[in-house]
Design a protein around this motif. Structure first.
Motif, short mmCIF file in Angstrom:
data_model
loop_
_atom_site.label_atom_id
_atom_site.label_comp_id
_atom_site.label_asym_id
_atom_site.label_seq_id
_atom_site.Cartn_x
_atom_site.Cartn_y
_atom_site.Cartn_z
N GLU B 5 -38.22 -9.65 12.73
CA GLU B 5 -40.07 -11.43 13.16
C GLU B 5 -38.84 -12.25 12.08
O GLU B 5 -39.43 -13.04 12.72
CB GLU B 5 -40.41 -10.79 11.40
CG GLU B 5 -41.72 -10.01 12.47
CD GLU B 5 -43.06 -8.98 11.23
OE1 GLU B 5 -43.37 -8.62 12.05
OE2 GLU B 5 -42.80 -9.38 10.36
N SER B 8 -36.46 -13.73 15.08
CA SER B 8 -37.98 -14.18 15.49
C SER B 8 -37.63 -15.54 15.69
O SER B 8 -37.56 -16.43 15.43
CB SER B 8 -38.81 -13.82 15.82
OG SER B 8 -39.55 -14.33 16.54
N LYS B 9 -37.84 -15.78 13.98
CA LYS B 9 -38.69 -16.77 13.06
C LYS B 9 -37.23 -17.63 13.22
O LYS B 9 -37.15 -18.93 13.36
CB LYS B 9 -39.09 -16.87 11.65
CG LYS B 9 -39.43 -17.34 11.31
CD LYS B 9 -40.50 -16.93 9.78
CE LYS B 9 -41.02 -18.68 8.75
NZ LYS B 9 -39.28 -18.89 7.64
N ARG B 11 -34.54 -18.11 15.20
CA ARG B 11 -34.37 -18.24 16.12
C ARG B 11 -35.37 -19.98 16.81
O ARG B 11 -34.66 -20.97 17.05
CB ARG B 11 -34.53 -17.35 17.29
CG ARG B 11 -33.94 -17.33 18.33
CD ARG B 11 -34.52 -16.78 20.22
NE ARG B 11 -35.69 -17.60 19.80
CZ ARG B 11 -36.24 -19.10 20.78
NH1 ARG B 11 -34.98 -20.07 21.26
NH2 ARG B 11 -37.31 -19.25 20.67
N GLY B 12 -36.27 -19.78 16.20
CA GLY B 12 -36.89 -20.93 16.66
C GLY B 12 -37.11 -22.02 16.09
O GLY B 12 -36.07 -23.22 16.34
N GLU B 15 -34.13 -23.58 16.88
CA GLU B 15 -33.69 -24.27 17.92
C GLU B 15 -34.65 -26.02 17.86
O GLU B 15 -33.65 -26.65 18.11
CB GLU B 15 -34.62 -23.05 19.38
CG GLU B 15 -34.75 -23.65 20.66
CD GLU B 15 -35.53 -22.96 21.62
OE1 GLU B 15 -35.10 -22.33 22.44
OE2 GLU B 15 -36.82 -22.98 21.22
N VAL B 16 -35.37 -25.79 17.13
CA VAL B 16 -36.20 -26.79 16.82
C VAL B 16 -35.88 -28.44 16.24
O VAL B 16 -35.16 -29.15 16.93
CB VAL B 16 -37.53 -26.81 15.77
CG1 VAL B 16 -38.32 -27.68 15.51
CG2 VAL B 16 -38.61 -26.07 16.92
N ARG B 19 -32.92 -29.22 19.17
CA ARG B 19 -33.71 -30.17 20.12
C ARG B 19 -33.63 -31.89 19.21
O ARG B 19 -33.51 -32.37 19.82
CB ARG B 19 -34.63 -29.11 20.04
CG ARG B 19 -34.63 -28.58 21.15
CD ARG B 19 -35.34 -27.78 21.71
NE ARG B 19 -35.71 -26.86 22.11
CZ ARG B 19 -36.17 -25.76 23.52
NH1 ARG B 19 -37.80 -26.63 22.85
NH2 ARG B 19 -36.38 -24.85 23.94
N PRO B 25 -33.59 -30.49 25.82
CA PRO B 25 -34.06 -29.36 25.14
C PRO B 25 -32.93 -27.97 25.07
O PRO B 25 -33.11 -27.05 25.90
CB PRO B 25 -34.69 -28.61 26.01
CG PRO B 25 -34.46 -30.08 27.01
CD PRO B 25 -33.89 -31.06 26.93
N PHE B 27 -31.13 -24.72 24.40
CA PHE B 27 -32.10 -23.25 24.25
C PHE B 27 -30.62 -22.05 23.31
O PHE B 27 -29.47 -22.07 24.12
CB PHE B 27 -31.96 -23.08 25.68
CG PHE B 27 -33.04 -22.19 25.96
CD1 PHE B 27 -34.11 -21.43 24.85
CD2 PHE B 27 -32.69 -21.69 27.63
CE1 PHE B 27 -34.98 -20.60 26.08
CE2 PHE B 27 -33.47 -20.09 28.05
CZ PHE B 27 -34.73 -19.77 26.85
N ILE B 29 -31.02 -18.81 23.44
CA ILE B 29 -31.52 -17.68 24.58
C ILE B 29 -31.17 -16.13 23.87
O ILE B 29 -31.89 -15.43 23.96
CB ILE B 29 -29.93 -17.81 25.86
CG1 ILE B 29 -31.22 -16.96 26.62
CG2 ILE B 29 -28.61 -17.46 25.17
CD1 ILE B 29 -30.72 -17.45 28.09
N ARG B 48 -27.47 -22.18 24.92
CA ARG B 48 -27.54 -22.97 26.17
C ARG B 48 -27.43 -24.34 26.26
O ARG B 48 -28.11 -24.55 25.64
CB ARG B 48 -28.44 -22.06 27.22
CG ARG B 48 -27.62 -20.76 27.88
CD ARG B 48 -26.85 -20.78 28.46
NE ARG B 48 -26.27 -18.95 28.67
CZ ARG B 48 -25.49 -17.96 27.48
NH1 ARG B 48 -25.82 -18.71 26.40
NH2 ARG B 48 -26.01 -16.66 28.35
N ALA B 92 -20.77 -21.66 24.13
CA ALA B 92 -21.35 -20.15 24.20
C ALA B 92 -21.80 -19.55 23.48
O ALA B 92 -23.19 -19.64 23.34
CB ALA B 92 -20.15 -18.62 24.83
#
Ligand SMILES: [Zn+2]
Ligand SMILES: [Zn+2]
Lengths: 343, 128
Positions: B5, B8-9, B11-12, B15-16, B19, B25, B27, B29, B48, B92
């Motif tokens: 968890e 996952s949190k 990573r998100g 990413e935000v 961005r 956008p 990514f 991955i 990516r 990468a």
């Protein structure tokens, strides 16, 4: 309509596919890379016994079996005596097994197969047949069927000219998501052909072309719209060219392939277009392209001169409909392209 | 929160942030926590669409985001680096690694930001 579906190359996978759908006309898969490689990645390399077993199974089900040996670069070994002997031995074994057709990209193989065997000779998409002239050359070399370069999938003048010039069968690859006018095609397929061919095996750092391909779309998502895929709904626009369609995706699971077969057989798909595209599969968790919202776009593409900076249609369409998967807390949400850095 | 968890949190969130910073956008991955047989441990974030130019222009921001992410994962951000596709603009992955003694020496001996064609050092804290 004759639908050709990809297959990774083992019996269980084939059983799943052929029990999962009655709409598959032909199956295609790679052989072992020890003789002639292929221009794409493979997940398995069926030996001659596996091919024989699977061909028999396909035939019991009334389905054609095609072996794909579409290396775009042989490094010249096919022109050496040893190379020639090895390859022609392999072709003979495939012929004895009774496969229906064999797909090659190397013009030399087209001629060799047409002269010496009775398998249907299919010119691969990696021969880049994008004009009536090239089609005519391949027909004269002995091709039975030509898979047209998807670069002209939205150029109906070319498609009709090819149809009018040759009497070979014509096949269209429907779901390739490669960049339109991709500058990496030759280099990338040559690289794969060596990486997935008869060696010597390369130890490469990374697949440069793949990274680049993804990067170009991420920074310019309209590229996703410009790619020359054909939507299931638009197959009807192509029926005056041919009724043979090929679904790309040899590295996907049977479920993915069956989803595609169903979409194209029904000529309809209500979901993310990215689900159907073979090439940039990494990006289906990044972009959401509502397929139904692409209704009617084909009429623009049919008359488009492909000068993008004058037209701008694909760009506008991308901005209007593409959504980006984003994370909020632990939730995955869809946001418009603009909010996520769309141009 | 379980380790997955947390991954996952983060990573998100990363990413935000990227961005918003880069206005495209980008990514992420895959984000992985790892432990190597030599004793090195840390996290790898496969990217990516992130490019060398982005690093050059926004290095300070990216280092800060990566430090925060690393700390959130309870990984000491003493060695942060990007893995490049050599000779190209592509990045990468972003990495945070707690070096084992042997690997530490390998890196400590060198100087400069690119000890290997595929490694771009974002942060390297030398030990006393
Ligand atoms: Zn491409
Ligand atoms: Zn180590």
């Amino acid at each position: 309509m004759k639908l050709y579906a990809p297959h990774v190359g083992h019996l269980e996978g084939l059983e799943e596919l052929l029990n999962g759908s009655k709409d598959i006309y032909g199956i295609y898969m790679a052989g072992t890379p020890d003789y002639v490689g292929t221009g794409r990645t493979n997940l398995s390399a069926p030996g001659l016994e596996d091919i024989a077993e699977q061909t028999e199974y396909a035939h019991e089900k009334g389905v054609k079996m095609e072996i794909v040996l579409n290396s775009s670069c042989m490094g010249g070994i096919h022109l050496t005596p040893e190379g020639y002997n090895r390859i022609s031995w392999y072709f003979k074994q495939l012929n004895n097994i009774g496969i229906d057709s064999i797909t090659v990209a190397e013009p030399y193989f087209v001629e060799m197969l047409a002269k010496e065997y009775d398998m249907e000779v299919v010119v691969s998409v990696l021969s880049f047949v994008d004009s009536p002239q090239k089609a005519e050359f391949y027909e004269e070399l002995g091709a039975d069927t030509i898979v047209i370069d998807p670069a002209v999938n939205r150029d109906f003048d070319k498609l009709e000219a090819i149809r009018d010039t040759v009497s070979t069968g014509l096949k269209l690859l429907v779901n390739e998501g490669c960049l339109y006018q991709c500058p990496f095609r030759y280099a990338h397929f040559n690289f794969f052909s060596h990486a997935n061919g008869p060696g010597p095996k390369l130890s490469v750092l990374d697949d440069y072309y793949y990274y680049k391909c993804l990067s170009l779309r991420i920074s310019d998502p309209q590229q996703l719209i410009k790619s020359p895929w054909i939507r299931p709904e638009d197959l009807k626009e192509y029926k005056h060219i041919t009724d043979i369609f090929k679904i790309g995706g040899r590295t996907h699971f049977p479920n993915w392939i069956l989803n595609n077969v169903q979409a194209y057989a029904n000529e309809s798909y209500d979901g993310n277009l990215m689900d159907l595209l073979d090439c940039p599969k990494d990006l289906k968790d990044l972009f959401y392209i509502p397929n139904k919202e692409l209704d009617g776009a084909i009429s623009q593409w049919k008359q488009c001169t492909k000068v993008c900076n004058k037209c701008g249609y694909c760009n506008r369409l991308a901005e209007k409909i593409i959504k980006v998967y984003s994370t909020e807390g632990c939730e995955n949400v869809l946001k418009p392209l603009k909010e996520n850095g769309g141009k | 929160m379980t380790i997955t968890e947390t991954l996952s949190k983060n990573r998100g969130e990363l990413e935000v942030k990227l961005r918003n910073l880069l206005a495209k956008p980008v990514f992420l991955i895959e984000m992985d926590a790892f432990a190597l047989p030599c004793g090195c441990k840390g996290a790898t974030i496969n990217t990516r669409g992130l490019q060398y130019d982005d690093l050059e222009i926004f290095e300070d921001h990216i280092v800060k985001y990566l430090k925060d992410t690393s700390e959130n994962l309870e990984i000491e951000p003493s060695f942060l680096f990007a893995r490049l596709v050599p000779g190209t603009a592509e990045i990468a992955s972003l990495n945070s690694r707690v070096l084992c003694n042997r690997c530490y020496m390998d890196f400590a001996r060198g100087s400069g930001k690119k000890p290997r064609p595929d490694i771009y050092i974002l942060n390297f804290i030398r030990r006393e």
